[in-house]
Design a protein around this motif. Structure first.
Motif, PDB file in Angstrom:
ATOM      1  N   THR A 162       2.255  -1.444  10.772  1.00  0.00           N
ATOM      2  CA  THR A 162       2.139  -1.447   9.305  1.00  0.00           C
ATOM      3  C   THR A 162       3.462  -1.286   8.587  1.00  0.00           C
ATOM      4  N   GLY A 163       4.554  -1.145   9.319  1.00  0.00           N
ATOM      5  CA  GLY A 163       5.832  -0.941   8.667  1.00  0.00           C
ATOM      6  C   GLY A 163       6.067   0.480   8.209  1.00  0.00           C
ATOM      7  N   GLY A 164       5.346   1.436   8.813  1.00  0.00           N
ATOM      8  CA  GLY A 164       5.609   2.846   8.528  1.00  0.00           C
ATOM      9  C   GLY A 164       4.825   3.434   7.377  1.00  0.00           C
ATOM     10  N   LEU A 165       3.644   2.921   7.086  1.00  0.00           N
ATOM     11  CA  LEU A 165       2.847   3.491   6.000  1.00  0.00           C
ATOM     12  C   LEU A 165       2.439   4.927   6.321  1.00  0.00           C
ATOM     13  N   PRO A 166       2.503   5.840   5.343  1.00  0.00           N
ATOM     14  CA  PRO A 166       2.010   7.205   5.556  1.00  0.00           C
ATOM     15  C   PRO A 166       0.517   7.191   5.874  1.00  0.00           C
ATOM     16  N   VAL A 167       0.067   8.196   6.629  1.00  0.00           N
ATOM     17  CA  VAL A 167      -1.336   8.290   7.038  1.00  0.00           C
ATOM     18  C   VAL A 167      -1.942   9.578   6.482  1.00  0.00           C
ATOM     19  N   TYR A 168      -3.115   9.459   5.889  1.00  0.00           N
ATOM     20  CA  TYR A 168      -3.846  10.599   5.344  1.00  0.00           C
ATOM     21  C   TYR A 168      -5.151  10.763   6.121  1.00  0.00           C
ATOM     22  N   LEU A 169      -5.362  11.945   6.683  1.00  0.00           N
ATOM     23  CA  LEU A 169      -6.575  12.240   7.433  1.00  0.00           C
ATOM     24  C   LEU A 169      -7.563  12.959   6.521  1.00  0.00           C
ATOM     25  N   TYR A 179       0.842  -1.198   0.000  1.00  0.00           N
ATOM     26  CA  TYR A 179       0.000   0.000   0.000  1.00  0.00           C
ATOM     27  C   TYR A 179       0.876   1.246   0.000  1.00  0.00           C
ATOM     28  N   ASP A 180       0.304   2.328  -0.512  1.00  0.00           N
ATOM     29  CA  ASP A 180       0.978   3.623  -0.493  1.00  0.00           C
ATOM     30  C   ASP A 180       0.652   4.409   0.767  1.00  0.00           C
ATOM     31  N   GLY A 181      -0.369   3.989   1.499  1.00  0.00           N
ATOM     32  CA  GLY A 181      -0.697   4.693   2.726  1.00  0.00           C
ATOM     33  C   GLY A 181      -1.984   4.199   3.346  1.00  0.00           C
ATOM     34  N   LEU A 182      -2.285   4.750   4.525  1.00  0.00           N
ATOM     35  CA  LEU A 182      -3.522   4.498   5.255  1.00  0.00           C
ATOM     36  C   LEU A 182      -4.391   5.739   5.194  1.00  0.00           C
ATOM     37  N   VAL A 183      -5.708   5.544   5.179  1.00  0.00           N
ATOM     38  CA  VAL A 183      -6.654   6.655   5.167  1.00  0.00           C
ATOM     39  C   VAL A 183      -7.545   6.547   6.399  1.00  0.00           C
ATOM     40  N   ILE A 184      -7.617   7.634   7.172  1.00  0.00           N
ATOM     41  CA  ILE A 184      -8.411   7.677   8.401  1.00  0.00           C
ATOM     42  C   ILE A 184      -9.356   8.867   8.342  1.00  0.00           C
ATOM     43  N   ILE A 185     -10.595   8.661   8.783  1.00  0.00           N
ATOM     44  CA  ILE A 185     -11.564   9.758   8.921  1.00  0.00           C
ATOM     45  C   ILE A 185     -11.543  10.220  10.375  1.00  0.00           C
TER      46      ILE A 185
END
Length: 330
Positions: free
Chosen positions: A137-144, A108-114
């Motif tokens: 997750t091994g350091g996946l970027p997070v997008y809010l 994955y390129d990242g995680l998405v959180i609401i």
């Protein structure tokens, strides 16, 4: 590999769903709307709502559905939907960490959180929660998601654990959480650990007479531990190291099952007139790991129903001490 979810699958309050995912092209994510129903979620490219993007936010309700918004930004790449984000530690574990089991299945390129509306979730997230997600997750970027967002490819997993009737979690989530913690956190701490709530801020979070309980446990060789003063990684290291852990029911014992070692003796003290909470925690602990679990109920024989959600319940200290002695915890 886990099955893909059926398009019209509904969620049940009675049981955690089997581990499934739905992969969406050009999904649209609706941020949380005003209101107590916490309406938000994910839409397919045909405009239909993805039901498994709803999050169980208490024992009896999910986040509400809403109308599809027009996206205001686009996120390229393949991302994993991680649910909703709230300040409260226990809610974060059960509502956000709960979907991360699917991070093992693909790149994955990242995680998405609401994030929950009208709170500064980002500050709490960066300070307290982000390092733990990195570990899992091994350091996946997070997008809010604070405005309607279109995502090139979004994988939506079912929750792997949740409140009360979902507390045991799925076998897939249990394996994921425990293996990640075991692989990446070394045990570090005392053999005997007492998990205290005495320095929490609100009265309803407290344990009656906990200063006396701390003194009793200290005399018995336990180290008093205030988990909110430590990172989630440090907390996990303490739980991994201890052979005996004692404390009152609460969010710390949602995290502890991720880390406690097989054969640990764990004493769970009921601190309020909420037996359903203790039952859910004991179910989670027993499902996650083979431990020697002892439940302690020394609540005084008084009617406190009008205060059950506003204050801690009174404890019979002498009875508590006797139960700790009789069960070999002290």
């Amino acid at each position: 590999m886990d099955k893909s979810v059926a398009r019209n699958e509904t969620l049940s309050l009675d049981a955690v769903p089997d581990p499934r995912t739905e992969t969406l092209a050009e999904a649209v994510i609706a941020p949380m709307l005003p209101g107590d129903d916490m309406a938000c979620g994910v839409f397919r490219d045909d405009g239909s709502f993805c039901q498994i993007s709803r999050t169980l936010i208490s024992a009896n309700r999910f986040t509400a559905t809403c109308a599809r918004p027009e996206p205001q930004a686009r996120l390229p790449g393949r991302h994993l939907f991680a649910g909703v984000g709230r300040h409260h530690f226990g809610h974060f574990l059960l509502e956000c960490v709960s979907r991360l089991w699917a991070s093992e299945d693909a790149d994955y390129d990242g995680l998405v959180i609401i994030p929950k509306r009208d709170i500064d979730f980002e500050a709490v997230f960066r300070r307290r929660f982000a390092p733990f997600l990195d570990l899992l997750t091994g350091g996946l970027p997070v997008y809010l998601v604070r405005r309607p967002l279109q995502v090139e490819t979004l994988v939506v997993p079912t929750q792997g654990i949740g409140h009360l009737r979902w507390s045991q979690g799925t076998e897939r989530f249990r394996r994921f959480a425990r293996s990640r913690v075991a692989e990446r956190i070394m045990p570090n701490g005392p053999d005997l650990l007492y998990v205290s709530r005495r320095q929490l801020k609100r009265e309803e979070q407290m344990v009656d007479q906990e200063e006396r309980i701390e003194a009793l446990m200290t005399q018995s060789g336990y180290e008093v531990f205030h988990p909110q003063k430590h990172s989630l990684e440090e907390q996990s290291a303490r739980y991994r190291a201890a052979s005996h852990i004692v404390g009152a029911d609460g969010s710390a014992f949602h995290l502890a099952p991720f880390a406690i070692s097989v054969g640990t003796t764990l004493g769970l003290i009921q601190r309020r007139n909420r037996p359903e909470i203790v039952s859910a925690l004991t179910s989670q602990i027993r499902a996650f790991c083979d431990v020697d679990l002892v439940t302690i109920n020394a609540l005084a024989n008084r009617r406190e129903s009008d205060l059950r959600d506003k204050t801690h319940a009174p404890i019979d200290f002498d009875l508590l001490k006797k139960q700790l002695e009789d069960t070999g915890l002290i």
